[in-house]
Write a protein that holds these residues in place. Structure first.
Motif, short mmCIF file in Angstrom:
data_model
loop_
_atom_site.label_atom_id
_atom_site.label_comp_id
_atom_site.label_asym_id
_atom_site.label_seq_id
_atom_site.Cartn_x
_atom_site.Cartn_y
_atom_site.Cartn_z
N ARG A 167 7.64 2.40 -0.91
CA ARG A 167 6.69 1.14 -1.23
C ARG A 167 6.96 0.89 -2.68
O ARG A 167 6.97 -0.28 -3.10
N GLN A 168 6.76 1.78 -3.61
CA GLN A 168 6.82 1.47 -4.96
C GLN A 168 8.24 0.74 -5.38
O GLN A 168 8.27 0.07 -6.16
N GLU A 169 9.18 1.12 -4.75
CA GLU A 169 10.47 0.53 -5.16
C GLU A 169 10.54 -1.19 -4.58
O GLU A 169 10.91 -1.86 -5.46
N LEU A 170 10.03 -1.42 -3.58
CA LEU A 170 10.02 -2.53 -3.09
C LEU A 170 8.64 -3.41 -3.83
O LEU A 170 8.58 -4.49 -3.33
N ALA A 171 7.78 -2.71 -4.55
CA ALA A 171 7.04 -3.23 -5.23
C ALA A 171 7.40 -4.37 -6.33
O ALA A 171 6.82 -5.25 -6.70
N ASP A 172 8.63 -4.00 -6.38
CA ASP A 172 9.42 -5.08 -7.57
C ASP A 172 9.94 -6.25 -6.95
O ASP A 172 10.82 -6.06 -5.70
#
Length: 732
Positions: free
Chosen positions: A403-408
């Motif tokens: 989820r943090q990766e796709l927060a970009d």
């Protein structure tokens, strides 16, 4: 064998109910006048080994569940003519009878009944027992405003498979599949019953069993039939995947409390019971249990330490069975009274079951199927929750990182433009399980056209102390003198022959780089402490190191490698406490080496190093007490002039433990030797071994906190093996 057999000392008053395997009667204890419920196994089934052992097993399981919300077991009695459970008699009626009269209950009343029975389930779950047959007929509603759980005939130890049986209208999907019982299974059944209480019908109804199974496994819960404020609670409790239900009845109670307060105010529970009072009293008056009111004994005076009767019944008919495989029996008036001898059944050990969390992120293009182990059957519910939290952390962390990766926004747009979905998979494998340690490996993979870097495919390990729930890191694994540059160099040297190509070198750029890397985390580019820069697991043959070469500074193409270091090359590097947890011998330097011989009684024993000694003076005896203040452990050895047999000494010692509020979990004796172990009133473990002769005795006793069990198991075993009683044929 006939149905006329009765437990000696009890007179039958009336029949409370009959079933396929037995009957339940209201009986009076002749010596005290107290009324009890006695559950008799039909005589013809006593010869059926499977049914008879199931009946004994019910007694063994129920003896460990002590709660005001579970009907108490006072005694289990078996003779060649019959078998019976002597239980608490409750002035009340079953929830089934109440629903037959009322059809539906006010939400506050249904919540109050659910809360009480959930607290009963929580006590069972804390003892490692799953009920597996929660239904209206197994919930008693008392006139005093309590709900109590009864009938553990289908119960099983948490994490173990039992009969593929239950009440179909309330069976969870995993129970239909014959999966091992778990607390979440009981949560599902309790929620089904709650649904019935407030709607007047079961959540799923069908003409055939196959249709009913299909509904429980696949159909959505008909939430439109329940008040909107209660829908989230029911949806959680009846989730198809047990991983998405509250993990235990205790956790469900917390959610119930919050929901009830928000919906019906802080006084909801009192109002709920008040609305039930008239109906319950009227129905109770129509049953033999109405006698409990006039007898004035609704609250039984018999106490239950660890589930065993210790009052007037214990004096009359002995102690309950705590093992299907009882080691001994006493004979009294022709009735065999099995005593608390022998260990618990083998399947009472802590259980581990691999669960899978499946799903799709609600807002992001992420799907997942993530495995994680879950333990059950632990004696301490708090520690069990701590263990399970640690075992689930890797998959929770995995989802968080995606989820943090796709927060970009840039990466998220790229994924969506290509119609990609991040398919995360985790496989969990138990590498090693001992009584005090669990080692688990997780292998994470990711299918994605956009995020395809090899660093998203990796393994990791979790090692948990099953006694305390602590996650073990390098400082709990390695001796302090190893956690430095020299110690890590030694570890690197020992690991090297077990790698495929040795420890690689950093990339050479001109005059820079080209040095061989090591396992020492302090030598990485980002630095760190002198600990191994690898995940470490344990198997039956050695330590497993999951090494990411690129993380040590090698070229990325070096990838990852799993390296196993045999225990015979690692023992001197590891802490003695860890070796004990692994079930392996510590080095000679950690073994006790001091011998004490008592000059008066002549017994001798091995004494652990580092313990402070002080004289110990029992009546007409002499001995020593050794103490380790840091561990809170005491080791006492003594002799005394005593002409009693080992059996007589054991009986007195066991009685004293129970009288002081402790619990005996094992006891055994022959003509000259006895052993006794369990928990004191303060919760600490005790272990006692004694030798008896014609004129004197010699005894050793350990007492220590549960949290230090793993590191003290070996000293206890060694001192017990080394204890020599001396001459017991004369007074000293």
């Amino acid at each position: 064998m006939t149905e006329t057999w009765q437990v000696p000392g009890f007179a039958e008053v009336d029949v409370l109910g009959t079933g396929g395997f037995g009957r339940v009667v209201l009986a009076k204890h002749e010596a005290s006048g107290q009324l009890v419920a006695v559950k008799y196994l039909h005589g013809e089934f006593l010869a059926d080994r499977g049914i008879a052992e199931g009946f004994r097993r019910e007694a063994w399981l129920l003896r460990g569940v002590v709660s005001p919300h579970v009907v108490r077991l006072f005694e289990f009695v078996e003779s060649p003519r019959g078998a019976a459970l002597v239980m608490e008699a409750v002035p009340g009626v079953s929830l089934r009878a109440l629903l037959a009269t009322e059809n539906t209950l006010a939400p506050e009343s249904a919540l109050a009944i659910l809360k009480g029975s959930l607290l009963g389930l929580a006590a069972a779950h804390a003892a490692g027992v799953v009920h597996r047959d929660y239904k209206p007929g197994n919930v008693l509603v008392s006139r005093e405003g309590e709900s109590k759980l009864v009938d553990f005939g289908l119960a099983t130890l948490d994490g173990h498979s039992g009969l593929a049986a239950g009440s179909p209208s309330y069976m969870a999907p995993e129970q239909w599949a014959g999966s091992p019982g778990m607390p979440a299974t009981d949560v599902y059944a309790a929620t089904c019953v709650f649904f019935q209480c407030i709607t007047g019908h079961r959540p799923f109804e069908a003409d055939t069993t196959d249709q009913l199974r299909s509904l429980h496994e696949r159909a959505s819960v008909p939430l439109d039939a329940v008040p909107e404020v209660l829908r989230p609670l029911i949806a959680r409790g009846m989730a198809k995947d047990p991983a998405w239900r509250p993990p235990s009845a205790e956790a469900f109670v917390a959610e119930l409390e919050a929901t009830a307060r928000a919906a019906y105010g802080k006084d909801w529970e009192r109002r709920g019971w008040k609305r039930l009072a008239t109906s319950v009293a009227a129905l109770t008056a129509l049953t033999p249990l109405a006698l409990l009111t006039t007898a004035g004994i609704a609250a039984a005076p018999v106490t239950a330490a660890g589930g065993a009767g210790t009052g007037v019944f214990a004096a009359t008919v002995g102690k309950i069975v705590v093992s299907v495989l009882a080691i001994g029996a006493l004979v009294a008036g022709g009735v065999w009274i099995y005593s608390r001898l022998g260990d618990a059944p083998r399947d009472a050990a802590l259980s581990v079951a691999v669960q899978t969390a499946n799903g799709q992120d609600a807002t992001l293009p992420i799907s997942y199927s993530l495995q994680y182990p879950q333990v059950s059957g632990h004696a301490d519910a708090v520690v069990q929750q701590r263990i399970n939290d640690a075992l689930r952390t890797p998959i929770d962390r995995r989802l968080q990182s995606l989820r943090q990766e796709l927060a970009d926004p840039e990466i998220l747009n790229m994924v969506r433009e290509r119609g990609d979905t991040l398919n995360a998979r985790t496989t969990a494998v138990v590498l090693l399980q001992t009584p005090s340690l669990l080692s688990v490996r997780y292998d994470h993979t990711l299918d994605s056209a956009v995020i395809a870097h090899s660093s998203w495919q990796f393994g990791e390990t979790v090692n948990v102390d099953l006694t305390t729930g602590q996650v073990l890191g390098p400082r709990e694994m390695f001796r302090p003198e190893v956690l430095n540059a020299a110690g890590m160099a030694t570890l690197t040297e020992r690991l090297t022959p077990h790698t495929k190509n040795g420890f690689c070198s950093t990339p050479a750029i001109g005059d820079y780089g080209g040095e061989q890397v090591s396992i020492d985390a302090a030598e990485r580019i980002q630095g760190g402490d002198h600990v191994p820069a690898a995940d470490i697991g344990f198997t039956g043959t050695g330590m497993v190191f999951l090494i990411k070469w690129y993380d040590l500074g090698c070229v990325e193409a070096a990838g990852q490698e799993t390296v196993t270091l045999p225990y015979d090359e690692a023992t001197d590097l590891l802490r003695p406490q860890l070796l004990t947890m692994l079930g392996r011998e510590a080095s000679a330097s950690s073994a006790p080496g001091k011998t004490y011989t008592n000059p008066r009684f002549g017994f001798s024993t091995l004494v652990p190093e580092g313990y402070d000694a002080s004289p110990y003076s029992p009546p007409d005896g002499d001995g020593m007490q050794y103490t380790d203040a840091a561990l809170g452990a005491t080791f006492t050895v003594w002799g005394a002039n005593d002409g009693r047999t080992a059996q007589e000494i054991l009986a007195a010692a066991s009685k004293e433990v129970v009288a002081e509020g402790g619990q005996v979990t094992h006891q055994a004796a022959n003509e000259t030797t006895y052993t006794l172990s369990g928990y004191g009133a303060d919760g600490r473990i005790f272990y006692e071994r004694g030798y008896a002769g014609s004129a004197s005795r010699a005894t050793m006793r350990w007492v220590y906190p549960r949290e230090h069990k793993a590191e003290l198991d070996t000293p206890v075993e060694r001192t017990a093996d080394a204890f020599h009683p001396g001459d017991l044929t004369q007074r000293h």
